[in-house]
Design an enzyme around this catalytic site. Structure first.
Site, PDB file in Angstrom:
ATOM      1  CD  GLU A 129      -5.557  -5.631  -1.221  1.00  0.00           C
ATOM      2  OE1 GLU A 129      -4.859  -4.589  -1.090  1.00  0.00           O
ATOM      3  OE2 GLU A 129      -6.459  -5.936  -0.422  1.00  0.00           O
TER       4      GLU A 129
ATOM      5  CG  ASN B 279      -0.395  -0.024   2.536  1.00  0.00           C
ATOM      6  OD1 ASN B 279       0.553  -0.756   2.799  1.00  0.00           O
ATOM      7  ND2 ASN B 279      -0.959   0.754   3.444  1.00  0.00           N
ATOM      8  CB  ILE B 280       1.580   3.755  -2.252  1.00  0.00           C
ATOM      9  CG1 ILE B 280       2.449   2.574  -2.676  1.00  0.00           C
ATOM     10  CG2 ILE B 280       2.338   5.083  -2.365  1.00  0.00           C
ATOM     11  CD1 ILE B 280       2.704   2.521  -4.177  1.00  0.00           C
ATOM     12  CD  GLU B 281      -1.380   5.201   4.782  1.00  0.00           C
ATOM     13  OE1 GLU B 281      -2.095   4.355   5.326  1.00  0.00           O
ATOM     14  OE2 GLU B 281      -0.747   6.071   5.426  1.00  0.00           O
TER      15      GLU B 281
ATOM     16  CB  CYS C 230     -10.932  -1.883   0.416  1.00  0.00           C
ATOM     17  SG  CYS C 230     -10.237  -1.321  -1.167  1.00  0.00           S
TER      18      CYS C 230
ATOM     19  CB  CYS D 117      -5.309  -1.118  -1.929  1.00  0.00           C
ATOM     20  SG  CYS D 117      -6.606  -0.154  -1.129  1.00  0.00           S
TER      21      CYS D 117
ATOM     22  CB  CYS E 114      -8.957  -4.260  -3.576  1.00  0.00           C
ATOM     23  SG  CYS E 114      -7.671  -3.038  -3.256  1.00  0.00           S
TER      24      CYS E 114
END
Length: 138
Positions: free
Chosen positions: A55, A42-44, A93, A53, A96
């Site tokens: 995935e 994940n990359i915020e 989520c 996300c 995804c």
């Protein structure tokens, strides 16, 4: 590839997560039908909605390489610094799951794991019943 091996790969991918805001790191290992593996973390983003996300990161890499057939994905996630056996199950989520519905059939396996020996396996059709897929357009 068995579930345990795929889960190990997801834990490895989780190390690359960028989650300075939630401190919740996620890793994913995507298995293509031809045996090729792709990884995502994940990359915020400070603006939140542009975050990515794990995935979808894995799927984007695979699709960018021309892959279109997938058989399974393993997903692991939890607070940064906690390892296998210290985290709970992190389910994909809704966004995804919708991405998976675009590229996978209902029998696509989704493995959620807290550890290599603590996991559950679902089919996409179980986690996204009545999903909207390309077939929905006809």
């Amino acid at each position: 590839m068995d579930e345990t091996s795929l889960i190990k790969q997801a834990f490895s991918a989780r190390k690359n997560a960028y989650a300075p805001y939630s401190d919740f790191t996620v890793g994913a290992a995507l298995l293509c039908s031809d045996g090729t593996l792709y990884f995502g973390a994940n990359i915020e983003n400070a603006a939140y909605s542009p975050s990515l996300c794990a995935e979808r990161a894995a799927f984007a890499k695979a699709i960018g390489d021309g892959q279109r057939e997938f058989s399974a994905i393993a997903v692991v996630g939890g607070k940064a610094g906690l390892g296998a056996g210290q985290i709970g199950l992190a389910y994909p989520c809704g966004v995804c799951r919708q991405w998976m519905a675009e590229f996978c059939q209902g029998d696509f396996k989704i493995i959620v794991a807290a550890a290599e020996d603590d996991f559950k396996v679902y089919l996409l059709k179980e986690l996204l019943p009545h999903g909207f897929s390309p077939q929905s357009l006809f």
